[in-house]
Design an enzyme around this catalytic site. Structure first.
Site, PDB file in Angstrom:
ATOM      1  CG  ASP A 446      -2.002   0.936   1.194  1.00 29.13           C
ATOM      2  OD1 ASP A 446      -2.084   1.636   0.161  1.00 29.13           O
ATOM      3  OD2 ASP A 446      -2.783   0.993   2.144  1.00 29.13           O
ATOM      4  CG  ASP A 643      -3.352  -0.264   8.804  1.00 33.97           C
ATOM      5  OD1 ASP A 643      -3.992  -1.305   8.556  1.00 33.97           O
ATOM      6  OD2 ASP A 643      -3.872   0.855   8.865  1.00 33.97           O
TER       7      ASP A 643
END
Lengths: 761, 126
Positions: A446, A643
């Site tokens: 990402d 994350d």
């Protein structure tokens, strides 16, 4: 140090001690309750529990008020006996165990060697009564050196279970008993059955040397193995030992030492300089730097002041800290990490499924092969030698078979590999994740927060003539100093990074979506978007704005007293290590894909700068999982890095989910791998760790299988017809001992795995 | 032709083989978990060269507390793994390790040592 001191928990300054006492004389659960009551009534005892099953009393007491001998007396008065168990800590028991093993090994070698020499001399060293001397020398080897093997074999057989010890005990036992009978009643061995190398004259052959040598080699193997095993588990043992056993709690301004288990959430805990932090919490008073390397792999100490989080097991620097306990017991990050690793080490790798099935039936099957070997040789061998050949080959089968090498192949490598990973801040959640990680061919990153720092920062300042960058920044920062907007904070932090003097605005108005207007040093300062400046009739910023936008930056325009003076370009900068990491991923043969919500233009520029193969731009957060599926549909095995929370669906969809920068929040479940540090270099390290560990497991399994698949038939004498090869039990035991040691040594190589050099701050 | 001793040895071997198979793979005695104390059923499991008991029957749908005590020092038994339940624990010699298991759906759950050589089975029945 006497046993009493050795057995009590060490408390550096306090007087509270926990002691385990061995209690004898208890016959029922009621006895246990009586002992418990007796001990609880002793003055100074704070806590006591007696376990009837283990015959142990665990007592927490104040050493200033009472003593171990007082406790023992109290128990004796009640009609039972309490004593300090010898060598009660694991390390001491291990050390005692190793000393015992060494003594047994020494006896086996010293007494076994003459037996082997006598037997191997083929009569050259013979003398009257030599067989009796051999019997005399071998007996202690069997009884003393081999004692634990026979006891363990008996214990296993009582459970109708079968392990290594059963095979060795049966093999050596058979050789020994046969030889004893041949020595004591030579005539019992009928018909001049004197083939084999131990035979001479008319006496039947004896095989004391086989029994003694096998015991010696098995013990030698076990000695080497125990050392290697201890090292294999080092990483986790060291982690576990990080938290102190006693904590200092502040109550009404008074410091009190309590056992770790008694610290409750909300307690105010004091940590002095140089002490390790007992539980997780947030600092309420004091300032210090804390070494968190043992938890996160972060090499530099982290500054802690009021509000900062601290974690159990980390080491306080030079300041005194007071913090409020937030997580205690098994909830602390340290315990979570230990649990994750322990659980992972115990999980089964799909690759080991066959080995597990084989291990489960291994020993009974080997026993059957040994029986078949005995029968076949007895029938097929010439009558004069049939008994000895049948016996020797059956014993060789029992002794060479090594379920340990097979059983250790996977767990040993997992234990070392995952333990090493934990030390480096790479947590692998299961053996299956590790295996998955080793097969990945595509890595999806990402952009925001993974390749970039995840927070906007000033990357460029353009000025109109007559102003310097610093002047523009200082004015903008002053105007923005009261704003909470992320762009405003980026400007303020850049000004402070440059050490600029930033004044306070005399007045301040924020227009959401447009910008701010402020009075600074009597000047009217506008900071905001083009729309804001247009609305106030300010022009001239168009070129600067175009330059910044074309570079993928967000322009913040500044005007003073109705005149445009500058533009600040704000972007989310790439992580320092991003380019290196992409490079090393590509050199590992991985296809690197970037995923971002940005438009193609700026996304493409970042990708080119970093050397990324492929970009998915304009992806909404909810579309990430779809990208993963698209890549999988192309036949790729995809690792998704995120994350761990916002990316959970994509992480779960991927063949391997990697959560980065989880810090100490390791329980996040969507990811198969968690990188504790917010440092992208953990990624190639994790994938490298997985590949290397799997390679070691494959090597281990290959050798363990090959060894048994080749060794057992050779020992059974299957090659005798073709090559005349027979394996003496002695050689078989050497091979067996080396096989499990070699599997362990191969696994220990994983301890040398390294991360790329730590990043400078 | 086999002589009489050979016939004896071969028949003895066949018998020994059959006994070996029966000994290791034959039916085993089952032990029931103690009735629930505070909502969980408890089982004491001894590890000394093998698992005692090695067939444990528990009630399905009720959490299980497994108190494991290892008394031997063999490297083989130092870990217990409940593979189907994703649970594994290290067992220090001489210390009771309590493993809390969730309520189980009916079925058999094997437990083994780290190397899969020692085996036992937890049987959840309605």
């Amino acid at each position: 140090m006497n046993a009493v001191e050795a057995a009590s928990s060490r408390s550096p300054a306090g007087a509270l001690e926990r002691m385990d006492l061995a209690v004898s004389g208890m016959t029922c659960a009621a006895c246990a309750r009586r002992v418990e009551r007796t001990l609880s009534e002793v003055e100074g005892v704070q806590e006591c529990s007696v376990n009837f099953a283990t015959r142990r009393a665990s007592v927490l007491f104040d050493a200033r008020t009472t003593s171990v001998s007082a406790l023992a007396h109290a128990v004796a008065d009640a009609g039972y006996r309490a004593e300090v168990p010898q060598a009660s800590t694991a390390e001491e028991t291990d050390a005692a165990e190793e000393r015992g093993l060494r003594r047994r090994l020494a006896v086996a070698v010293l007494l076994g060697l003459p037996v082997v020499v006598l037997a191997m001399s083929h009569g050259a060293l013979d003398f009257t009564g030599s067989t009796w001397v051999q019997l005399g020398l071998t007996l202690p080897v069997m009884a003393y050196s081999g004692g634990p093997i026979f006891r363990a074999a008996w214990a296993a057989l009582r459970h109708r279970a079968a392990d290594m010890n059963v095979l060795v005990a049966l093999g050596t036992g058979a050789a020994f008993i046969y030889s004893v009978v041949a020595t004591v009643w030579p005539t019992f061995m009928v018909t001049g059955d004197h083939g084999g190398h131990g035979g001479h004259g008319a006496a039947p052959p004896i095989y004391f040397e086989a029994a003694a040598a096998v015991i010696a080699f098995v013990l030698l193997g076990r000695f080497l193995e125990s050392r290697a095993r201890t090292r294999a588990g080092d990483a986790i043992r060291r982690l576990q030992a990080l938290a102190p056993s006693i904590a200092t709690v502040l109550e009404n301004g008074v410091e009190r030492e309590v056992p770790l288990a008694e610290v409750r959430v909300g307690d105010r805990v004091v940590v002095r300089p140089g002490q390790s932090i007992p539980v997780d919490g947030s600092v309420v008073d004091g300032a210090s730097s804390v070494d968190e390397s043992m938890l996160t792999g972060e090499s530099l100490p982290v500054e802690k002041a009021a509000g900062a989080e601290v974690f159990a097991g980390t080491m306080n620097g030079t300041g005194r800290l007071v913090f409020r306990a937030a997580k205690v017991g098994s909830d602390t990050a340290l315990q979570q990490i230990v649990q994750v690793v322990e659980r992972a080490q115990g999980t089964k790798a799909p690759i080991a499924r066959l080995a597990d099935v084989v291990s489960g039936v291994f020993t009974p099957v080997v026993l059957l092969i040994a029986i078949a070997t005995f029968a076949a040789w007895f029938v097929l061998a010439p009558e004069e030698t049939r008994l000895t050949m049948a016996l020797l080959n059956a014993v060789a089968v029992l002794v060479i078979a090594c379920p340990c090498a097979l059983g250790l192949a996977t767990p040993a490598a997992l234990m070392v590999g995952m333990g090493r990973g934990a030390q480096l801040g790479v947590l692998v959640k299961s053996a299956a994740s590790l295996e998955g990680a080793s097969r990945i061919d595509t890595v999806v990153l990402d952009k925001t927060g993974t390749l970039t720092q995840g927070r906007p920062a000033v990357v460029r300042v353009l000025t109109a003539s007559g102003m310097t960058e610093d002047e523009v920044l200082a004015l903008a920062a002053a105007a923005e100093s009261a704003s909470e907007h992320p762009l405003a904070r980026a400007v303020v932090s850049e000004a402070s990074n440059r050490g600029l003097k930033v004044g306070a605005p005399e007045s301040f108005t924020a227009t959401p979506g447009h910008g701010v207007e402020a009075q600074v040093d009597g000047r009217r300062v506008l900071v905001g978007s083009r729309r804001m400046l247009d609305g106030r009739g300010v022009s001239g910023s168009e070129d600067a704005e175009r330059v910044l936008t074309a570079d993928g930056q967000t322009p913040v325009l500044i005007a003073v007293d109705g005149r445009w003076v500058g533009a600040i370009g704000i972007a989310d900068p790439e992580r320092e290590e991003a380019a290196t990491v992409v490079q090393s991923l590509r050199s590992m043969g991985l296809h690197v894909v970037m995923l971002t919500g940005d438009h193609e233009g700026p996304a493409g520029r970042v990708a080119r700068a970093l050397g990324i193969d492929r970009v998915f731009a304009g992806v909404l957060p909810s579309g990430k999982a779809h990208v993963v599926r698209t890549l999988q549909a192309e036949g790729r095995r995809v690792a998704m890095v995120g994350d761990g929370i916002n990316d959970a669906p994509a992480l779960a969809e991927a063949d391997l989910g990697v959560a980065m920068g989880t810090g100490t929040d390791v329980a996040r479940d969507a990811a198969g791998v968690a990188l504790l540090r917010s440092d992208l270099r953990g990624l190639p390290a994790a994938l490298g760790l997985a590949r290397t560990t799997m390679r070691v497991i494959r090597q281990n399994l290959f050798w363990a299988f090959l060894y048994n698949v080749l060794g057992i038939p050779v020992a059974a004498g299957l090659l005798y017809g073709l090559t005349g090869w027979l394996l003496s039990p002695m050689l078989a035991s050497v091979a067996m001992s080396l096989s499990s040691v070699s599997v362990l040594l191969n696994s220990l190589r994983l301890r040398r795995l390294r991360l790329p050099a730590p990043q400078a701050a | 032709m086999l002589d009489s001793i050979e016939v004896g040895v071969v028949s003895g071997s066949v018998l020994a083989a059959a006994a070996t198979v029966l000994f290791f793979f034959g039916p085993r005695q089952r032990t029931r978990a103690r009735s629930e104390v505070g909502g969980a059923q408890e089982v004491d499991l001894m590890v000394d060269g093998g698992y005692r008991p090695d067939r444990i029957v528990v009630r399905a749908g009720v959490p299980v507390k497994l108190n494991v005590l290892r008394t031997d020092r063999s490297a083989c038994s130092e870990q217990i793994v409940l593979g189907d339940l994703g649970v594994s624990r290290t067992l220090p010699t001489g210390r009771v390790v309590t493993i809390d298991l969730p309520a189980l759906t009916p079925g058999a759950y094997d437990f083994t040592c780290g190397m899969s050589m020692l085996r036992g089975r937890l049987i959840a029945e309605v």
